[in-house]
Design a protein around this motif. Structure first.
Motif, short mmCIF file in Angstrom:
data_model
loop_
_atom_site.label_atom_id
_atom_site.label_comp_id
_atom_site.label_asym_id
_atom_site.label_seq_id
_atom_site.Cartn_x
_atom_site.Cartn_y
_atom_site.Cartn_z
N VAL A 1 -11.36 -13.48 62.10
CA VAL A 1 -11.72 -13.40 63.54
C VAL A 1 -10.93 -14.39 64.11
N GLY A 2 -9.74 -13.71 64.50
CA GLY A 2 -8.82 -14.45 65.60
C GLY A 2 -8.41 -13.27 66.54
N LEU A 3 -7.36 -13.47 67.41
CA LEU A 3 -6.97 -12.65 68.20
C LEU A 3 -6.98 -11.15 67.97
N ALA A 4 -6.30 -10.52 67.04
CA ALA A 4 -6.06 -9.42 66.50
C ALA A 4 -7.57 -8.84 65.81
N GLY A 5 -8.09 -9.75 65.27
CA GLY A 5 -9.22 -9.23 64.72
C GLY A 5 -10.44 -9.03 65.55
N THR A 6 -10.64 -9.82 66.56
CA THR A 6 -11.82 -9.56 67.44
C THR A 6 -11.31 -8.43 68.34
N CYS A 7 -10.05 -8.09 68.73
CA CYS A 7 -9.90 -6.98 69.33
C CYS A 7 -10.10 -5.82 68.45
N ALA A 8 -9.59 -5.78 67.42
CA ALA A 8 -9.96 -4.49 66.41
C ALA A 8 -11.33 -4.11 66.28
N ALA A 9 -12.10 -5.31 65.99
CA ALA A 9 -13.63 -5.13 65.96
C ALA A 9 -14.19 -4.33 67.09
N LEU A 10 -13.82 -4.88 68.50
CA LEU A 10 -14.60 -4.22 69.61
C LEU A 10 -14.15 -2.93 69.81
N ALA A 11 -12.87 -2.64 69.58
CA ALA A 11 -12.20 -1.36 69.80
C ALA A 11 -12.93 -0.42 68.88
N ALA A 12 -13.12 -0.72 67.74
CA ALA A 12 -13.43 0.19 66.42
C ALA A 12 -15.13 0.44 66.83
N GLN A 13 -15.98 -0.59 67.46
CA GLN A 13 -17.23 -0.34 67.88
C GLN A 13 -17.10 0.69 68.97
N GLU A 14 -16.24 0.31 69.93
CA GLU A 14 -16.36 1.40 71.37
C GLU A 14 -15.80 2.57 70.81
N ALA A 15 -15.19 2.79 69.56
CA ALA A 15 -14.83 4.29 69.14
C ALA A 15 -16.09 4.90 68.33
N GLY A 16 -17.08 4.27 68.63
CA GLY A 16 -18.26 4.80 67.55
C GLY A 16 -18.36 4.25 66.43
N ALA A 17 -17.73 3.39 65.48
CA ALA A 17 -17.90 2.80 64.23
C ALA A 17 -18.64 1.76 64.41
N LYS A 18 -19.51 1.66 63.18
CA LYS A 18 -20.47 0.47 62.70
C LYS A 18 -19.32 -0.61 62.05
N VAL A 19 -19.33 -1.82 62.60
CA VAL A 19 -18.20 -2.78 62.24
C VAL A 19 -18.82 -4.09 61.91
N THR A 20 -18.17 -4.62 60.62
CA THR A 20 -18.47 -5.91 59.91
C THR A 20 -17.32 -6.67 60.23
#
Length: 559
Positions: free
Chosen positions: A70-89
């Motif tokens: 949960v850093g700069l790369a991880g938060t951006c990855a999680a938000l982008a993956a969810q915006e692209a339709g994925a369930k994210v944890t």
């Protein structure tokens, strides 16, 4: 000569008021404790642990994209993956997000366009490749150049409505041969004084960005499991990665990730053994700064290697080593422990940090007189110099060098001993613990060079030659600081982790400082904040790819 790493301090930008800096003053000791005994001639991670038996897994979590970190790369990855339709944890071994610093490089942002900033990005990449002596993957650089502006603007669009503002940095180095580019951004809140001291600033930098990104993540229903250390990546043979086991012995959780696992856990600077293996020079640094303290131990580098992943081919790895923990360096006379000048001071902080390590005991001082800070302001406002620990770290474009703020920094450094002062040069030398005769001869010679406006010893620009004649005199101790080890796992433009045969490991991705192939030899300070820039850019792109979508949805600039 020195225990690695002598001083460890938190550089949690913007966290002072949050009370997260208590108890984290510099201390003796290595970067990680209790490392396992390993067979002679073998690195510890080369011994692959036994698989965790199913009987020790107490619960299972099903998701589509698992983001580790949960850093700069991880938060951006999680938000982008969810915006692209994925369930994210998301999971993280710490109990809070990770952030440090504040500079973020991006090319062709809306803010740059609004301010009329034009940069020859092709030339930037050429200089970047030159800096790396051609040993980086140019495709990654071009991908960053094309997509970084849109990825940064994507973050701005999320956080500006929540009170954050964005600025371009105007303190970058401006010189006729070595120069930096106006590509560095940072976030800030109203009310900040923009004073950066010992890795800390209130109200600006990534320390104010990450809480807002975390807030957005939680509002969008993405679960974050803190205090959940990753232990083993799940992969059968040469098949795809299907998940990860996390937790502690006796209480493991198996995370099944049907679409992908994204490694966004940062670098390995707090693991002495890994630093010794991949960049032993960095062991010479005076200090290390990271937040949370000493958490960057390369856990996922090792776990990726256990399932077939490979580290980048180019060695030694590059490291970000700046003068973060010491005094401001400026471009004044630099002397070593013998009281002798040893370099042209008209260079960037990375060069100074590394050069001083070859001097006796790695000791270096910057020396100036009562007019020093006024001279710095004149140089910066005239566009003659700058850069980290010379210019001001959070000077917004369109503003002048803040002399009063710099005086506050000097006062703080006088109080904490990073700067010493005296009314005579003899007394100053004694406080520096350098040979008095050598030091007096060095200053005399330097003043002769200043009078002649011709540095025949080291070739420094005459515009930066200033005399040392007016008491009180000052000497600031320069301390090299490891910020990030920027070598990492082998990767490609699909952001997969690659194996020893350069084949992608299906469903295993890497973003941010855990990724390799982006830097080589040295950290290219021509783009201050490039490390954070790749966290945002490749974090977002990794999230989109892991979710099964094309990165073509992210606009590109023509480079």
């Amino acid at each position: 000569r020195r225990t690695f790493i002598q001083g460890t301090a938190i550089g949690a930008v913007g966290l002072a008021s949050a009370g997260l800096l208590a108890g984290c003053s510099p201390k003796e000791g290595g970067p990680s404790d209790g490392q396992a005994e390993t067979p002679k001639g073998q690195w510890s991670w080369e011994t692959k642990p036994d698989p965790i038996p199913a009987s020790e897994i107490k619960q299972t979590v099903d998701t589509e994209v698992l983001v580790i970190g949960v850093g700069l790369a991880g938060t951006c990855a999680a938000l982008a993956a969810q915006e692209a339709g994925a369930k994210v944890t998301m999971i993280d071994k710490n109990d809070v997000w990770a952030a440090r610093g504040g500079h973020i490089t991006a090319f062709g942002t809306k803010l740059q366009q609004q301010m009329g900033i034009e940069v020859d990005y092709r030339q930037v990449i050429r200089r970047w490749v030159y800096w790396a002596q051609g040993r980086c993957k140019e495709d990654l650089l071009w991908l960053f150049a094309e997509k970084s502006g849109a990825c940064f603007d994507w973050v701005v669009d999320m956080v500006e409505p929540r009170g954050l503002k964005v600025a371009l940095w105007d303190g970058y180095f401006k010189g006729p041969d070595y120069t930096e580019y106006p590509v560095t951004h940072f976030f800030y809140q109203d009310g900040t004084d923009f004073i950066y001291q010992d890795g800390v600033i209130e109200g600006a930098g990534n320390g104010v960005l990450l809480p807002i990104l975390e807030e957005i993540i939680k509002e969008r229903g993405i679960e974050i499991h803190y205090k959940t250390p990753a232990v083993q990546i799940i992969r059968e043979g040469n098949g795809p990665v299907t998940g990860l086991i996390a937790g502690e012995a006796g209480n493991y959780t198996q995370y099944n990730a049907s679409k992908g696992v994204i490694i966004a856990t940062g670098d390995y600077a707090s693991d002495k053994e890994m630093v010794e293996r991949y960049d032993p020079f960095a062991l010479q640094a005076d200090s290390q700064i990271y937040f949370p303290n000493k958490c960057n131990t390369g856990d996922l580098h090792k776990q990726a290697m256990w399932v077939g992943g490979a580290m980048q081919k180019v060695e030694p790895h590059a490291a970000v080593i700046h003068l973060e923990s010491g005094a401001q360096s400026y471009a004044f006379l630099h002397v070593n422990a013998l009281g002798k000048r040893f370099k042209n001071e008209d260079v960037n902080t990375q060069s100074k940090s590394c050069t001083k390590e070859y001097e006796p005991d790695g000791i270096a001082w910057t020396v100036y007189d009562a007019d020093g800070l006024i001279q710095v302001k004149q140089q910066i406002d005239a566009g003659l110099g700058g850069g980290l620990f010379y210019g001001q770290t959070f000077q917004r474009m369109g503003t002048e060098f803040d002399l009063e703020a710099e005086k506050q920094v000097l006062d703080m450094h006088l109080n904490n001993g990073k700067v010493v002062s005296a009314d005579t040069l003899e007394e100053l030398a004694k406080k520096m613990e350098v040979p008095v005769d050598n030091f007096l001869a060095t200053v005399q010679r330097y003043n002769e060079i200043v009078a002649a406006q011709n540095d025949t010893d080291y070739g420094k620009r005459k515009e930066l030659l200033t005399p040392i004649v007016k008491p009180p005199f000052y000497a600031g101790k320069l301390l090299s600081t490891v910020l990030t080890m920027v070598g990492g796992l082998r990767t490609n433009t699909n952001l997969n982790v690659l194996d020893e045969d350069d084949q992608p490991i299906e469903n295993l991705y890497v973003a941010g400082s855990a990724a390799g192939d982006f830097f080589a030899n040295d950290y290219p300070t021509i783009c201050p904040g490039i490390g954070h820039g790749r966290c945002i850019t490749f974090g977002r792109l990794a999230g989109i790819i892991a979710a099964g979508k094309s990165i073509d949805i992210v606009p590109s600039i023509e480079v």
